[in-house]
Design an enzyme around this catalytic site. Structure first.
Site, short mmCIF file in Angstrom:
data_model
loop_
_atom_site.label_atom_id
_atom_site.label_comp_id
_atom_site.label_asym_id
_atom_site.label_seq_id
_atom_site.Cartn_x
_atom_site.Cartn_y
_atom_site.Cartn_z
N HIS A 20 0.87 -1.17 0.00
CA HIS A 20 0.00 0.00 0.00
C HIS A 20 0.91 1.23 0.00
CE1 HIS A 20 -3.58 2.29 0.94
NE2 HIS A 20 -3.07 2.73 2.06
N ASN A 57 -1.82 7.51 5.53
CA ASN A 57 -2.47 6.47 4.74
C ASN A 57 -3.51 7.19 3.87
OD1 ASN A 57 -4.21 4.56 3.76
ND2 ASN A 57 -4.57 3.53 5.70
#
Length: 347
Positions: free
Chosen positions: A94, A118
Site C-alpha cells: 500500500h 495512509n
C-alpha cells in the site's frame, strides 16, 4: 478519485484529464508511486531500499523535507493477500506518503519522528509507539505539540519514530522538485522552502537502430554510437565538509504508457558516467575500451525511468544513456539534478 467534500471536484477532473492524455482510464492501471509523483510535479524520483539504506539517509530526508521534496513509502505486498493488514495497523503493498519530520524530546531523550499518511484517510493507522494518544506524547510539551499541529483523529495520518519507520517500511521514494515548481508551491501554500533548490538540466534524445542505439557497455563495438552528454560541475555541495557535488541522474523512456495498449512494453534501460578532460567531439570506442566508468545506474531494468544519486568531485563528465541491447528504439529524456552550478550539452 473523489473528495470527502461534496463541493470539491478538481481531483476527479484532474484524473479524467490524465486518462484523456493517455487514451483511456484503462491506461492508468498499474505503475509506481514515482510515476504519479513525477507526472503531477515534473520532479525526479529516487528509489531507496530501506534494508540497505545510504548511511546519511536521515539527513537526506530532513534536507528533502526542507526542500519541499515529496516522499512515498511502502511495505512489500503479500502475493496471497490483497493489501494485507498487519497487527501494528500498517498495510502491505500500500502506498503511504510522508508529510513531515520533527525531532522531539521523548521519554528516552531526543527522538526523530516521521509523520505518515495512509491515503485512505480513515482509522487504519499505525498503533505502536508515538501513535495517536500513545503514552510517549506525555513527554512532549504543549508548545511543541501546537507547533507540530498535532491532532489525533481517524484521518489516516500518524507519527512514528524514525527507528520504527526503518524497522517496518521496506521501500522509500523521494521525488525531488525543480526550482520552477518550488516557486508555485510557495505561492500556493505560503511556505517558502529553504534557500536551496536543485539546479536542473534536461535533454531529449532518441535511440535509433543502426545509428544511435548502441546498447550497453557489454556491446563495446557499438557502445560509442549512443547519444553522449557532457556536463561541467563547478562547485561542491555547500552543506558538506567534503569537496564533492551531489548529482541525481534520471533517464526516462517516453510515451510508454500510451504504447502499452499496442503491446509495446518498457525496454531495459540504464546509463554510465565517465570522467573526462576537455572533450570536443563524441568519445570513441578506443576511449571506452580503455576507460572505466566512474558511476552507472544500479541495474538495467525495464522501468519507465532509472535514476541514481552520486557524490563526485567538481569536473567534467560524460553521461551515456543506453538500452541494454543494441538496435532497440525509443525516445528518452535525460535529467540531471545537482546542488551546485552545472552546464551541459550534447556531444
Amino acid at each position: 478519485m473523489h473528495s470527502r467534500e461534496h463541493n470539491e471536484f478538481w481531483s476527479a477532473l484532474l484524473e479524467k484529464a490524465y486518462a484523456k492524455l493517455h487514451g483511456s482510464f484503462e491506461a492508468l492501471k498499474g505503475g509506481t508511486t514515482s510515476e504519479a509523483l513525477e507526472d503531477m510535479t515534473g520532479g525526479l524520483t529516487e528509489f531507496i531500499d530501506l534494508s540497505s539504506p545510504p548511511k546519511n539517509l536521515m539527513e537526506m530526508m530532513m534536507r528533502g523535507v526542507e526542500m519541499g521534496s515529496l516522499f512515498g513509502c511502502s511495505i512489500e505486498a503479500d502475493p496471497n493477500v490483497w493489501e494485507a493488514r498487519l497487527p501494528n495497523g500498517l498495510i502491505k503493498g500500500h502506498a503511504y506518503s510522508i508529510t513531515g519530520m520533527r525531532i522531539v524530546e521523548g521519554p528516552r531523550g531526543q527522538t526523530p519522528l516521521i509523520r505518515i499518511r495512509n491515503p485512505w484517510g480513515n482509522e487504519q493507522e499505525w498503533n505502536g509507539p508515538w501513535s495517536d494518544n500513545s503514552s510517549e506524547w506525555r513527554s512532549v510539551g504543549d508548545d511543541s505539540k501546537k507547533d507540530m499541529g498535532l491532532t489525533f483523529a481517524h484521518d489516516g495520518e500518524f507519527w512514528m519514530s524514525y527507528d520504527d519507520f526503518m524497522r517496518n517500511f521496506e521501500k522509500l521514494e523521494i521525488c525531488n522538485l525543480g526550482p520552477d515548481v518550488m516557486q508555485e508551491v510557495a505561492e500556493m501554500t505560503g511556505v517558502q522552502a529553504g534557500h536551496e533548490t536543485w539546479a536542473v538540466n534536461s535533454h531529449d534524445g532518441s535511440w535509433r537502430a543502426g545509428s544511435t542505439a548502441g546498447g550497453c557497455r557489454n556491446f563495446l563495438r557499438t557502445f560509442a554510437m549512443n547519444p553522449q552528454y557532457r556536463i561541467q560541475l563547478t562547485d561542491s555541495d555547500p552543506n558538506d565538509d567534503d569537496d564533492l557535488c551531489t548529482l541525481i541522474i534520471g533517464v526516462m523512456q517516453k510515451y510508454r504508457r500510451e504504447m502499452k495498449s499496442h503491446g509495446i512494453e518498457n525496454l531495459a534501460i540504464g546509463f554510465a558516467i565517465y570522467e573526462v578532460k576537455g572533450v570536443n567531439g563524441k568519445l570513441d570506442t578506443n576511449f571506452f575500451a580503455n576507460t572505466k566508468s566512474c558511476g552507472r545506474s544500479p541495474a538495467f531494468i525495464n522501468l519507465r525511468e532509472v535514476t541514481g544519486r552520486f557524490r563526485v568531485p567538481p569536473g567534467e563528465y560524460v553521461i551515456v544513456p543506453t538500452t541494454y541491447e543494441p538496435n532497440q528504439e525509443s525516445d528518452f529524456m535525460l535529467r540531471i539534478f545537482t546542488n551546485g552550478f552545472i552546464e551541459s550539452d550534447e556531444l
